[in-house]
Scaffold this motif. Structure first.
Motif, PDB file in Angstrom:
ATOM      1  N   VAL A 265     128.639  79.349 -65.213  1.00  0.00           N
ATOM      2  CA  VAL A 265     129.526  80.220 -64.441  1.00  0.00           C
ATOM      3  C   VAL A 265     130.846  80.435 -65.179  1.00  0.00           C
ATOM      4  O   VAL A 265     131.437  81.516 -65.131  1.00  0.00           O
ATOM      5  CB  VAL A 265     129.766  79.618 -63.037  1.00  0.00           C
ATOM      6  CG1 VAL A 265     130.863  80.373 -62.303  1.00  0.00           C
ATOM      7  CG2 VAL A 265     128.481  79.612 -62.239  1.00  0.00           C
ATOM      8  N   SER A 266     131.303  79.397 -65.895  1.00  0.00           N
ATOM      9  CA  SER A 266     132.562  79.494 -66.633  1.00  0.00           C
ATOM     10  C   SER A 266     132.398  80.189 -67.982  1.00  0.00           C
ATOM     11  O   SER A 266     133.384  80.376 -68.695  1.00  0.00           O
ATOM     12  CB  SER A 266     133.146  78.089 -66.857  1.00  0.00           C
ATOM     13  OG  SER A 266     133.336  77.430 -65.631  1.00  0.00           O
ATOM     14  N   LYS A 301     137.168  80.718 -59.767  1.00  0.00           N
ATOM     15  CA  LYS A 301     136.293  80.149 -60.779  1.00  0.00           C
ATOM     16  C   LYS A 301     136.589  78.651 -60.884  1.00  0.00           C
ATOM     17  O   LYS A 301     137.656  78.190 -60.510  1.00  0.00           O
ATOM     18  CB  LYS A 301     136.528  80.827 -62.130  1.00  0.00           C
ATOM     19  CG  LYS A 301     136.161  82.311 -62.154  1.00  0.00           C
ATOM     20  CD  LYS A 301     134.662  82.514 -61.944  1.00  0.00           C
ATOM     21  CE  LYS A 301     134.291  83.984 -62.061  1.00  0.00           C
ATOM     22  NZ  LYS A 301     132.856  84.214 -61.771  1.00  0.00           N
TER      23      LYS A 301
END
Length: 522
Positions: A265-266, A301
């Motif tokens: 996701v990062s 995030k």
């Protein structure tokens, strides 16, 4: 004319299924994109228009309505470009093939039609498997990441023109992905066999002396307890903590998948071909903001506390961090997760990490360790202000406070008696195996996670040990949290010794790790 395909997005660190619907009707040529898109998603219409035309397809000059469902979930990023383009070609009759309804389509388009990688593919593919979607179409550079999820048919796309070939072979073509990944000139990134080894070339055998600090680090690693090292400059605080990954056992498969999804996701996987198995080691600079530490953004995030999930978060020069950045550590240190609230949604990121910190006893660093050449020049007021940057509640959440004194010259050259990382790791693995057998089926892996009834059941004290803790509790004015953390620490020390019960010696050692904050901070 109406068409529909499936794509996905990321919500927190979990994937969400998104249906891309397109309706083409008579009217003035225009494109309407609905479904709560952000700016990047709205711009996808122009990227798709240019990519379709530059690949030799025809962009319909009619009224086009694009809907991203469910409409109440905010969409962000460019991962829908490829799905929109495929759906448009299907709806306009330029692309045929029923198997597209069985596939999940992810990817960003360049204006020339090439397909670019997107973050969070692992989370999307994992969600697709749980939803029973068997086939995945992803950018070529995300193919290795998508293949980490077993039981999925992965189709890699390097260019929009490749969709015609994929449409013919979506039914079952095992060799399609293989040929794309191995064709000459492929820009697929090189395979990485594992996560970056933060402890490569480091060994505790290289550290002379400081045996009591090594003992404390073994205890911290064995039970995943938070630890803080305090001492003057040059005593090896940073060096000791940076070797901590060398004594940490690798993660199990479910932990590895969870951590790898966070890094996906990062956008930090860099084409990895295997799950991350080494525990993360994060060491942010002290200028980090509260949002960088806990996570944030319009659509949040993961921050450093989540990137350190199942691993170590090292904060060097602890008091130099801003008060806001330190105070956001309270919730994850207590709940093993961090919750970020926004107007439209609440995001929860996992943050089960071991905090390792180091600090000087005063601004100049020499308080309590003065020499003729290095006297302490700090006034009592400055020392008090420096130490007060660490709040009492945060300090209370740190299990071990260890003093790292200046080395004496006679201790140099005693390598033979120095513990190696292999010996320390062996003790850690032995203690952790005891814990895993004890807590099997409870959802707990380490003593540092104990709470409530489980803590009372597995950390019972003998009468003489209970009497010692009683007198210490009143003398040091400990909090209820400190009481629990002493019990958990004593349980870990007993496990390292292979003892079923917590003896008075185990409790005494655990208590002495809690006295330093009273001596130093008061």
């Amino acid at each position: 004319m109406f068409g529909k395909v499936r794509s996905a997005c990321v919500n927190g660190i979990e994937g969400k299924l998104i249906e891309v619907e397109i309706d083409i009707s008579s009217g003035l040529p225009q494109v309407s994109l609905v479904g709560l898109p952000d700016a990047a998603v709205k711009e996808s219409a122009e990227r798709v228009r240019a990519a379709v035309k530059n690949c030799g397809f025809k962009f319909p000059m009619e009224r086009i309505t694009i809907n991203l469902a469910p409409a109440d979930l905010r969409k962000e990023g460019a991962s829908f470009d490829l799905a929109i383009a495929v759906c448009l070609l299907l709806t306009s009759g330029q692309l045929t093939g029923e198997p597209w309804s069985e596939a999940l389509i992810i990817g960003e388009l360049a204006l020339d039609g090439s397909v670019r990688p997107v973050p969070g593919v692992l989370s999307m593919v994992h969600h697709a498997r749980t939803m029973g979607i068997p086939k995945i179409v992803v950018p070529l550079q995300n193919a290795k990441e998508a293949m980490l999820v077993e039981g999925m048919d992965v189709y890699a796309v390097a260019h929009l023109r490749d969709v015609t070939q994929i449409g013919q072979h979506l039914i079952n073509d095992v060799n399609h992905l293989y040929h794309l990944l191995n064709k000459p000139g492929s820009d697929s990134p090189p395979t990485e066999s594992d996560s970056a080894d933060t402890g490569a070339g480091l060994d505790y055998a290289d550290v002379t002396g400081q045996q009591h600090v090594k003992r404390a680090l073994v205890i911290a690693a064995a039970g995943m307890h938070n630890i803080m090292l305090i001492g003057p400059p040059g005593t090896g605080k940073t060096m000791l903590v940076r070797r901590l990954p060398t004594i940490m056992p690798d993660m199990e498969e479910n932990e590895a998948l969870e951590v790898t999804k966070i890094y996906s996701v990062s956008g930090q996987l860099r084409g990895r071909a295997q799950l991350m198995t080494s525990r993360p080691f994060r060491s942010p600079h002290h200028t980090i903001s509260a949002g960088g530490m806990a996570g944030g953004g319009t659509i949040p995030k993961p921050g450093e506390v989540s990137l350190a999930h199942r691993g170590i978060l090292f904060l060097d020069e602890f008091p130099e961090f801003s008060r806001n950045a330190l105070e956001v550590l309270r919730q994850p240190l207590e709940d093993n997760q961090v919750t970020i609230s926004r107007a439209r949604a609440v995001y929860t990121f996992p943050a089960n990490f071991m905090l390792a910190a180091s600090m000087n006893p005063c601004p100049c660093g020499f308080f309590g360790a003065e020499t003729v050449t290095s006297p302490c020049t700090c006034s009592p007021l400055k020392i008090n202000q420096y130490r007060s940057r660490i709040s009492g509640p945060l300090l209370d959440r740190i299990d071990l406070h260890v003093e790292v004194p200046r080395m004496e010259y006679r201790l140099f050259g005693q390598e033979a008696s120095s513990l190696s990382s292999a010996e320390m790791k062996e003790s850690v693995i032995r203690a952790q195996s005891i814990q895993q057998a004890r807590y099997r089926g409870t959802g707990i892996r380490f003593n540092g996670e104990l709470a409530g009834k489980l803590l009372r059941r597995h950390a019972r004290l003998k009468p003489e040990a209970d009497q010692l803790l009683h007198s210490t509790f009143d003398t040091l004015a400990l909090s209820a949290r400190a009481y629990d953390r002493i019990l958990k620490l004593a349980r870990t020390i007993a496990d390292l010794e292979g003892s079923r019960d917590i003896e008075i010696a185990h409790l005494a050692e655990a208590i002495q790790y809690r006295t330093l904050d009273r001596k130093t901070f008061q």
